[in-house]
Design an enzyme around this catalytic site. Structure first.
Site, short mmCIF file in Angstrom:
data_model
loop_
_atom_site.label_atom_id
_atom_site.label_comp_id
_atom_site.label_asym_id
_atom_site.label_seq_id
_atom_site.Cartn_x
_atom_site.Cartn_y
_atom_site.Cartn_z
CG ASP A 36 -0.16 -0.19 2.44
OD1 ASP A 36 0.99 -0.50 2.54
OD2 ASP A 36 -0.79 -0.21 3.70
CG HIS A 239 21.47 4.21 -19.46
ND1 HIS A 239 20.45 3.89 -20.22
CD2 HIS A 239 21.73 5.52 -19.56
CE1 HIS A 239 20.51 4.73 -21.09
NE2 HIS A 239 21.33 5.77 -20.72
CG ASP A 256 24.51 11.86 -16.64
OD1 ASP A 256 23.81 12.53 -16.30
OD2 ASP A 256 24.34 10.98 -17.61
CG ASP A 267 21.21 15.40 -18.61
OD1 ASP A 267 21.94 14.48 -17.99
OD2 ASP A 267 20.70 14.69 -19.62
CG HIS A 346 26.29 8.24 -25.69
ND1 HIS A 346 26.49 9.74 -25.78
CD2 HIS A 346 27.37 8.06 -24.96
CE1 HIS A 346 27.40 9.98 -25.17
NE2 HIS A 346 27.87 9.06 -24.46
CG HIS A 350 18.99 14.38 -24.34
ND1 HIS A 350 18.66 15.16 -23.48
CD2 HIS A 350 20.06 13.79 -23.89
CE1 HIS A 350 19.18 14.95 -22.54
NE2 HIS A 350 20.27 14.10 -22.65
CG HIS A 357 16.33 11.49 -22.82
ND1 HIS A 357 16.37 10.10 -22.90
CD2 HIS A 357 17.49 11.97 -22.34
CE1 HIS A 357 17.58 9.90 -22.64
NE2 HIS A 357 18.20 10.93 -22.04
CD GLU A 380 24.17 13.54 -23.15
OE1 GLU A 380 24.61 12.60 -22.36
OE2 GLU A 380 22.97 13.86 -23.30
CE1 TYR A 384 30.93 7.04 -21.28
CE2 TYR A 384 30.74 7.22 -23.75
CZ TYR A 384 30.38 7.57 -22.35
OH TYR A 384 29.46 8.85 -22.37
NE ARG A 401 26.99 10.77 -20.07
CZ ARG A 401 27.21 9.45 -19.49
NH1 ARG A 401 27.71 8.57 -20.05
NH2 ARG A 401 26.38 9.39 -18.38
CD GLU A 403 24.34 15.14 -19.82
OE1 GLU A 403 24.48 14.21 -19.04
OE2 GLU A 403 23.20 15.04 -20.80
N1 GLY Z 1 21.19 11.42 -18.02
C1 GLY Z 1 20.52 11.04 -19.18
C2 GLY Z 1 21.43 11.64 -20.48
O1 GLY Z 1 22.36 12.36 -20.08
O2 GLY Z 1 20.75 11.62 -21.44
MN MN Z 2 21.94 13.95 -21.28
MN MN Z 3 23.08 12.88 -18.41
#
Ligand code: GLY
Ligand code: MN
Ligand code: MN
Length: 433
Positions: A36, A239, A256, A267, A346, A350, A357, A380, A384, A401, A403
């Site tokens: 619950d 991720h 991140d 982000d 990647h 975005h 996103h 970003e 890797y 990364r 970003e």
């Molecule tokens: N934190 C998700 C991305 O960087 O797209």
């Molecule tokens: Mn991002």
């Molecule tokens: Mn990110």
């Protein structure tokens, strides 16, 4: 609460929907976490954009040109006994007084009232296909009218997906929204700085996660998405969110993490050495990603296309990987063959807004979209190098990364996440302070 922001959004949408149209949007549902206990409620972004109303079990109805009121909100009725246990509700009175609804009704009455509102319209706009239960309810309301058509009821005959209009609007942030995004970015910058300053070998990833969350919450924000805190090899898992491992001397840690402030997201990603000093091998990868980040950001300006920053990042990274010996061949050929994807798999960014996103098309008429003032995007790039990568032992388990969040302005761009150390020099300096 920013009632005026949401009123502006409704007005703009209603101009596009026009007379004869009706737009219907449901609030996000509550979801069970265990038995619950529910997950913390997070309002649907479209719903929030148009109303600012923070409760579940609510429906927005917009009927442009309706003399008796264009904005109708259905929501939970007040229930003093229930509220003692489960918290306050605004009720229809609050919806009118505080959230600018022209008219508001208990959600339990929606089946009786909504067909009557639809009857006055030709076109029904709703976000089709996202929530099958709600789609069925819309059809039920239409069928209620169909059954009454022999006694003269008018039935709307056009059904239009609301996403296209609404999501294109959401892509362009106005001044009020940018103010909130700047605040989300600033809080996130402080959180990343805090993690850099506190980090030392022997800490656990979750401890840095906690420092980040502390900084978000003490500033009235929450997280925009679960933070990624990955030390060593974990930085190569895009991720990774377990955040459970020990942070070791000699490793890099990648964070991140972004705050959500009044619905709007930041982000940000940075990587830094757990012990405060980059090794030569780490520097080689890191400085390449910094260069890619800076070159990509330079491409953010009106008139450039969505893909220009990505192309710039790919070029820098590919050239750099050839120089390091990670790739063999010419820049042109390796880009054409997408060889860089081995270590950069990647895209470079975005849209960013109420959703991390965020909504909005990336292509129009099959062409990459032109960047225009008011759009907000992330930049970003990353590299890797997982354990076992052939010919790359020197860099095994390095994941980087970098970003940033960037708004397109009339003259170029503004980096909302400026102020957070980015170069090896800046990072070593803040970690030593
Ligand atoms: N934190 C998700 C991305 O960087 O797209
Ligand atoms: Mn991002
Ligand atoms: Mn990110």
């Amino acid at each position: 609460m920013n009632a005026k922001i949401h009123a502006k959004h409704r007005k703009q949408l209603m101009r596009m929907v026009g007379d004869g149209g009706i737009a219907i949007l449901p609030a996000a549902p509550l979801r069970t976490r265990n038995r619950d206990v529910e997950y913390p409620f997070r309002q649907d972004s479209d719903f929030y954009y148009l109303s600012g109303f923070p409760e579940p079990e609510a429906v927005i109805v917009l009927v442009p040109g309706r003399a008796a009121g264009e904005y109708i909100l259905f929501c939970r009725d007040r229930d003093l006994e229930h509220e003692v246990w489960h918290g306050r509700r605004y009720g229809p009175e609050g919806a009118i007084e505080l959230f600018g609804a022209d008219d508001a009704f208990p959600i339990d009455d929606i089946d009786d009232i909504l067909p009557g509102l639809m009857e006055q319209c030709e076109r029904v706009y709703h976000t089709m296909g996202l929530d099958p239960t709600f789609d069925n309810r819309v059809m039920d309301w239409v069928n209620t009218l169909r059954k009454q058509s022999r006694s003269g009821a008018h039935v709307p005959y056009e059904f239009i997906s609301l996403d296209y209009l609404l999501h294109d609007m959401r892509l362009f942030k106005n001044r009020d929204e940018l103010r909130l995004m700047k605040k989300a970015a600033k809080i996130s910058v402080e959180a990343h700085k805090r993690a850099m300053q506190i980090c030392k070998p022997g800490m656990y990833e979750y401890q840095l996660d906690a420092e980040i969350l502390h900084e978000f919450q003490r500033n009235g924000a929450g997280w925009a998405y679960p933070s990624i805190v990955g030390g060593g090899a974990n930085a190569c898992i895009l991720h990774y969110t377990e955040n459970k491992d020990l942070l070791k001397d000699g490793d890099l840690v990648l964070i991140d993490a972004g705050a959500e402030y009044d619905g709007y997201d930041a982000d940000i990603t940075r990587a830094f050495p757990v012990n405060g000093r980059f090794s030569d091998a780490q520097k080689e990868i890191f400085e390449l990603v910094v260069e890619a980040n800076l070159e990509a950001i330079k491409q953010v300006k009106p008139g450039n296309h969505w893909n220009d920053p990505h192309n710039a990042a790919v070029k820098v990274l590919t050239r750099g990987m050839i120089e390091l010996g990670l790739l063999k061949g010419t820049v042109t050929k390796l880009i054409k063959e997408e060889a860089y994807k081995k270590y950069y798999m990647h895209r470079t960014g975005h849209w960013l807004g109420l959703d991390v996103h965020d909504v909005g098309e990336y292509k129009l008429d099959n062409e990459w979209r032109m960047l225009e003032p008011g759009m907000v995007l992330t930049i970003e790039p990353g590299l890797y190098i997982p354990h076992g990568s052939r010919g790359a032992k020197r860099w095994w388990d390095i994941g980087v990364r970098i970003e940033d969040d960037v708004v397109v302005t009339k003259d170029g761009h503004e980096v909302l996440t400026d102020g957070l150390p980015k170069t090896t020099h800046e990072i070593e300096a803040i970690m030593a302070s």
